[in-house]
Write a protein that holds these residues in place. Structure first.
Motif, PDB file in Angstrom:
ATOM      1  N   LEU A 172      28.678 -25.242  -0.505  1.00  0.00           N
ATOM      2  CA  LEU A 172      27.930 -24.064  -0.951  1.00  0.00           C
ATOM      3  C   LEU A 172      26.981 -23.652   0.164  1.00  0.00           C
ATOM      4  O   LEU A 172      26.367 -24.518   0.804  1.00  0.00           O
ATOM      5  CB  LEU A 172      27.113 -24.416  -2.193  1.00  0.00           C
ATOM      6  CG  LEU A 172      27.918 -24.499  -3.493  1.00  0.00           C
ATOM      7  CD1 LEU A 172      27.190 -25.363  -4.517  1.00  0.00           C
ATOM      8  CD2 LEU A 172      28.168 -23.097  -4.056  1.00  0.00           C
ATOM      9  N   VAL A 173      26.873 -22.361   0.388  1.00  0.00           N
ATOM     10  CA  VAL A 173      25.967 -21.875   1.429  1.00  0.00           C
ATOM     11  C   VAL A 173      24.969 -20.917   0.781  1.00  0.00           C
ATOM     12  O   VAL A 173      25.378 -19.918   0.171  1.00  0.00           O
ATOM     13  CB  VAL A 173      26.726 -21.135   2.554  1.00  0.00           C
ATOM     14  CG1 VAL A 173      25.781 -20.793   3.706  1.00  0.00           C
ATOM     15  CG2 VAL A 173      27.914 -21.957   3.061  1.00  0.00           C
ATOM     16  N   LEU A 174      23.681 -21.232   0.881  1.00  0.00           N
ATOM     17  CA  LEU A 174      22.635 -20.352   0.346  1.00  0.00           C
ATOM     18  C   LEU A 174      21.854 -19.772   1.511  1.00  0.00           C
ATOM     19  O   LEU A 174      21.539 -20.495   2.464  1.00  0.00           O
ATOM     20  CB  LEU A 174      21.658 -21.138  -0.537  1.00  0.00           C
ATOM     21  CG  LEU A 174      22.233 -22.004  -1.651  1.00  0.00           C
ATOM     22  CD1 LEU A 174      21.098 -22.649  -2.439  1.00  0.00           C
ATOM     23  CD2 LEU A 174      23.115 -21.178  -2.569  1.00  0.00           C
ATOM     24  N   THR A 175      21.529 -18.495   1.411  1.00  0.00           N
ATOM     25  CA  THR A 175      20.661 -17.898   2.428  1.00  0.00           C
ATOM     26  C   THR A 175      19.435 -17.345   1.724  1.00  0.00           C
ATOM     27  O   THR A 175      19.545 -16.574   0.760  1.00  0.00           O
ATOM     28  CB  THR A 175      21.400 -16.796   3.218  1.00  0.00           C
ATOM     29  OG1 THR A 175      22.550 -17.392   3.822  1.00  0.00           O
ATOM     30  CG2 THR A 175      20.514 -16.200   4.303  1.00  0.00           C
ATOM     31  N   TYR A 176      18.281 -17.786   2.208  1.00  0.00           N
ATOM     32  CA  TYR A 176      16.991 -17.400   1.619  1.00  0.00           C
ATOM     33  C   TYR A 176      16.301 -16.360   2.485  1.00  0.00           C
ATOM     34  O   TYR A 176      16.571 -16.244   3.690  1.00  0.00           O
ATOM     35  CB  TYR A 176      16.081 -18.621   1.535  1.00  0.00           C
ATOM     36  CG  TYR A 176      16.503 -19.694   0.562  1.00  0.00           C
ATOM     37  CD1 TYR A 176      16.145 -19.637  -0.775  1.00  0.00           C
ATOM     38  CD2 TYR A 176      17.232 -20.804   1.006  1.00  0.00           C
ATOM     39  CE1 TYR A 176      16.495 -20.656  -1.664  1.00  0.00           C
ATOM     40  CE2 TYR A 176      17.585 -21.817   0.118  1.00  0.00           C
ATOM     41  CZ  TYR A 176      17.210 -21.735  -1.213  1.00  0.00           C
ATOM     42  OH  TYR A 176      17.555 -22.738  -2.081  1.00  0.00           O
ATOM     43  N   GLN A 177      15.351 -15.659   1.849  1.00  0.00           N
ATOM     44  CA  GLN A 177      14.504 -14.675   2.528  1.00  0.00           C
ATOM     45  C   GLN A 177      13.139 -14.695   1.830  1.00  0.00           C
ATOM     46  O   GLN A 177      13.010 -15.297   0.757  1.00  0.00           O
ATOM     47  CB  GLN A 177      15.149 -13.288   2.432  1.00  0.00           C
ATOM     48  CG  GLN A 177      15.257 -12.802   0.990  1.00  0.00           C
ATOM     49  CD  GLN A 177      16.009 -11.492   0.800  1.00  0.00           C
ATOM     50  OE1 GLN A 177      16.294 -10.799   1.762  1.00  0.00           O
ATOM     51  NE2 GLN A 177      16.306 -11.136  -0.443  1.00  0.00           N
ATOM     52  N   PRO A 178      12.140 -14.022   2.407  1.00  0.00           N
ATOM     53  CA  PRO A 178      10.835 -13.995   1.718  1.00  0.00           C
ATOM     54  C   PRO A 178      10.949 -13.381   0.312  1.00  0.00           C
ATOM     55  O   PRO A 178      11.849 -12.577   0.044  1.00  0.00           O
ATOM     56  CB  PRO A 178       9.975 -13.131   2.643  1.00  0.00           C
ATOM     57  CG  PRO A 178      10.600 -13.323   3.999  1.00  0.00           C
ATOM     58  CD  PRO A 178      12.078 -13.430   3.740  1.00  0.00           C
ATOM     59  N   ALA A 179      10.047 -13.765  -0.563  1.00  0.00           N
ATOM     60  CA  ALA A 179      10.072 -13.323  -1.972  1.00  0.00           C
ATOM     61  C   ALA A 179       9.998 -11.800  -2.096  1.00  0.00           C
ATOM     62  O   ALA A 179       9.473 -11.111  -1.222  1.00  0.00           O
ATOM     63  CB  ALA A 179       8.893 -13.952  -2.717  1.00  0.00           C
ATOM     64  N   GLY A 180      10.563 -11.313  -3.187  1.00  0.00           N
ATOM     65  CA  GLY A 180      10.383  -9.906  -3.561  1.00  0.00           C
ATOM     66  C   GLY A 180      11.408  -8.960  -2.956  1.00  0.00           C
ATOM     67  O   GLY A 180      11.384  -7.768  -3.259  1.00  0.00           O
ATOM     68  N   LEU A 181      12.307  -9.476  -2.134  1.00  0.00           N
ATOM     69  CA  LEU A 181      13.284  -8.597  -1.483  1.00  0.00           C
ATOM     70  C   LEU A 181      14.610  -8.631  -2.244  1.00  0.00           C
ATOM     71  O   LEU A 181      15.013  -9.679  -2.742  1.00  0.00           O
ATOM     72  CB  LEU A 181      13.508  -9.046  -0.033  1.00  0.00           C
ATOM     73  CG  LEU A 181      12.272  -8.927   0.865  1.00  0.00           C
ATOM     74  CD1 LEU A 181      12.474  -9.693   2.167  1.00  0.00           C
ATOM     75  CD2 LEU A 181      11.981  -7.459   1.144  1.00  0.00           C
TER      76      LEU A 181
END
Ligand SMILES: O=C(O)CCC(=O)C(=O)O
Length: 263
Positions: free
Chosen positions: A240-249
């Motif tokens: 599984l590959v997850l990509t995160y970013q800053p909150a609220g986007l």
């Protein structure tokens, strides 16, 4: 969240564009995750067998299909009915839906993204069945570039659901390649070649096979060149590959925001 990396991980990420945490998930958790991804595989195959499914789109010689709100990439060889990879996937199973909130994945990603709180950018599921096709060398950032103006705030993690070895097609990374930004692409490989890195033009070629036991997580930069070889073993190599970013986007190519629970 935040402040969770060791000094070695922080400097390794800066130098090589990745680091690995081994044995993050226990055997019973992995069993549940493997069962969940197989349920997803079954649901997608059932959806493709319904009368009048979404059309199969062909790019070069590859087959794509939009099913159950996911873009499914079928195994490349004609006649194979296994999924090679799909994006997104978490919405298709309650066990998977919770995974991005797991602090073992989210906390390191928060520091890499430079954010106190995160949201999910995208998620993928890679099945690499026996004989499954390779992933050519590529960078992820150019693939996202048209839908994202904060590529430098993304942090990806690949969670191995099976032991990953050279034989079964573990992830390979060109260590340090993230320091060169967007690299030249393959002009000789059809439409999709625009997403593949021309590694013959990359000066720094430190190839690393990321062999690691099931339950290990590879944290990697969006500009790092990576790929994988075919699976020459008799068993699947799933990840599984997850990509995160800053909150609220909002999620990539979507309107909704999937904030990560603080943990
Ligand atoms: O898991 C693999 O085989 C490689 C996956 C990959 O490179 C990707 O999903 O971008």
């Amino acid at each position: 969240m935040g402040g969770e990396l060791t000094d070695a991980e922080r400097s390794g990420y800066r130098r090589d564009g990745f680091f690995v945490r081994t044995g993050l998930f226990a055997a019973d958790e992995l069993k549940a995750l493997r069962e969940a991804v197989e349920r997803v595989h079954e649901r997608i195959c059932a959806a493709s067998a319904e009368p009048d499914p979404a059309p199969v789109e062909r790019i070069d010689d590859k087959r794509y299909q939009r099913l159950l709100d996911s873009l499914v990439k079928w195994e490349w060889q004609e006649g194979r009915s296994e999924i090679r990879s799909m994006e997104p996937c978490l919405h298709l199973d309650p066990r998977l839906e919770r995974l991005p909130d797991d602090p073992r994945l989210a906390r390191p990603a928060a520091e890499l993204s430079g954010a106190d709180r995160l949201s999910l950018f995208t998620d993928k599921l890679n099945f690499k069945r026996p004989g499954g096709a390779p992933f050519p060398w590529h960078q992820d950032s150019p693939y996202w570039a048209f839908g994202c103006d904060h590529l430098d705030r993304l942090a990806s993690v690949q969670l191995y659901l099976d032991d990953a070895t050279r034989e079964n097609g573990c992830l390979w990374i060109l260590a340090g390649s993230h320091r060169h930004g967007a690299l030249p692409v393959r002009e000789d490989r059809g439409v999709l070649g625009r997403l593949y890195t021309d590694v013959s033009r990359v000066e720094e070629r430190r190839e690393r096979a990321i062999e690691a036991p099931a339950g290990s997580a590879v944290f990697f930069h969006g500009d790092v060149v990576h790929g994988s070889r075919s699976n020459a073993s008799a068993a699947s190599r799933r990840a599984l590959v997850l990509t995160y970013q800053p909150a609220g986007l909002p999620r990539w190519n979507r309107r909704d925001v999937r904030d990560i629970a603080a943990g």
